[in-house]
Design a protein around this motif. Sequence first.
Motif, PDB file in Angstrom:
ATOM      1  N   VAL A 113       0.829  -1.214   0.000  1.00 55.04           N
ATOM      2  CA  VAL A 113       0.000   0.000   0.000  1.00 55.04           C
ATOM      3  C   VAL A 113       0.862   1.263   0.000  1.00 55.04           C
ATOM      4  CG1 VAL A 113      -1.603   1.357   1.426  1.00 55.04           C
ATOM      5  CG2 VAL A 113      -2.017  -1.068   1.046  1.00 55.04           C
ATOM      6  N   ILE A 114       1.873   1.296   0.860  1.00 52.48           N
ATOM      7  CA  ILE A 114       2.726   2.487   0.937  1.00 52.48           C
ATOM      8  C   ILE A 114       3.487   2.681  -0.370  1.00 52.48           C
ATOM      9  CG2 ILE A 114       4.715   3.513   2.122  1.00 52.48           C
ATOM     10  CD1 ILE A 114       2.182   3.593   3.807  1.00 52.48           C
ATOM     11  N   SER A 115       3.988   1.597  -0.949  1.00 49.11           N
ATOM     12  CA  SER A 115       4.725   1.697  -2.200  1.00 49.11           C
ATOM     13  C   SER A 115       3.815   2.131  -3.350  1.00 49.11           C
ATOM     14  CB  SER A 115       5.378   0.352  -2.520  1.00 49.11           C
ATOM     15  OG  SER A 115       6.182   0.449  -3.653  1.00 49.11           O
ATOM     16  N   LYS A 122       5.805  -1.018 -10.924  1.00 51.62           N
ATOM     17  CA  LYS A 122       5.281  -2.308 -10.491  1.00 51.62           C
ATOM     18  C   LYS A 122       6.345  -3.189  -9.837  1.00 51.62           C
ATOM     19  CE  LYS A 122       3.912  -5.634 -13.330  1.00 51.62           C
ATOM     20  NZ  LYS A 122       3.154  -6.333 -14.374  1.00 51.62           N
ATOM     21  N   ASN A 123       7.556  -3.190 -10.334  1.00 50.58           N
ATOM     22  CA  ASN A 123       8.601  -4.039  -9.761  1.00 50.58           C
ATOM     23  C   ASN A 123       8.945  -3.619  -8.337  1.00 50.58           C
ATOM     24  OD1 ASN A 123       8.789  -5.539 -12.118  1.00 50.58           O
ATOM     25  ND2 ASN A 123      10.354  -4.205 -12.978  1.00 50.58           N
ATOM     26  N   VAL A 127       8.671  -5.704  -4.598  1.00 54.98           N
ATOM     27  CA  VAL A 127       9.848  -5.774  -3.716  1.00 54.98           C
ATOM     28  C   VAL A 127       9.536  -5.154  -2.360  1.00 54.98           C
ATOM     29  CG1 VAL A 127      12.202  -4.903  -3.395  1.00 54.98           C
ATOM     30  CG2 VAL A 127      11.530  -5.879  -5.579  1.00 54.98           C
ATOM     31  N   ASP A 128       8.832  -4.029  -2.358  1.00 53.42           N
ATOM     32  CA  ASP A 128       8.473  -3.384  -1.093  1.00 53.42           C
ATOM     33  C   ASP A 128       7.508  -4.243  -0.285  1.00 53.42           C
ATOM     34  OD1 ASP A 128      10.118  -1.272  -1.710  1.00 53.42           O
ATOM     35  OD2 ASP A 128       8.500   0.040  -2.393  1.00 53.42           O
ATOM     36  N   ALA A 129       6.596  -4.929  -0.943  1.00 52.62           N
ATOM     37  CA  ALA A 129       5.677  -5.824  -0.237  1.00 52.62           C
ATOM     38  C   ALA A 129       6.445  -6.987   0.398  1.00 52.62           C
ATOM     39  CB  ALA A 129       4.615  -6.359  -1.196  1.00 52.62           C
ATOM     40  N   ILE A 130       7.377  -7.560  -0.331  1.00 49.82           N
ATOM     41  CA  ILE A 130       8.190  -8.657   0.208  1.00 49.82           C
ATOM     42  C   ILE A 130       9.047  -8.157   1.371  1.00 49.82           C
ATOM     43  CG2 ILE A 130      10.101 -10.229  -0.313  1.00 49.82           C
ATOM     44  CD1 ILE A 130       8.878 -10.416  -3.184  1.00 49.82           C
TER      45      ILE A 130
END
Length: 146
Positions: A113-115, A122-123, A127-130
């Motif tokens: 969400v923050i990203s 999209k990439n 990565v931010d979610a992971i």
Amino acid sequence: MPRSRLSGTFLTPKVDVVIDMGNPFLNLALDGFIKIGAVAVTRVAAEDAYYAVKSGNISSGKLEHSLKKMCKEGAYWGTVAGVYAGMERGVQRIRGTRDWKNAMIGGAMTGLVISAASNNNKNFIIVDAITGGAIATAAEFINYLT
């Protein structure tokens, strides 16, 4: 092999500010926002004070820049913490259990969400979610150890 162990407790004052938003979910998110936002503001204040003393140059321009930086960092990290606290609590309510998986899912959703809100491509969003999931899971495991 000789071993040693440090044992003890640190007694620190505990300050709780209670603002009732009328919903436990919102109360938890606001609590995270305030606490982590205050930590971010304090970090920036300490860092800028160190550099001002080190350089020996304190001006109104630098003070104004520091205040803007404190507000920006406090709002950013407070928002991240508030979103994470809300996401983790929401996952806990949906799953009906309290374990490390809530932290992992909540952290991943917060990173996503923050990203996405900061308009990354999209990439970077993936990565931010992971990364969010990994950090939240690691923090949860560290809490279990202590």
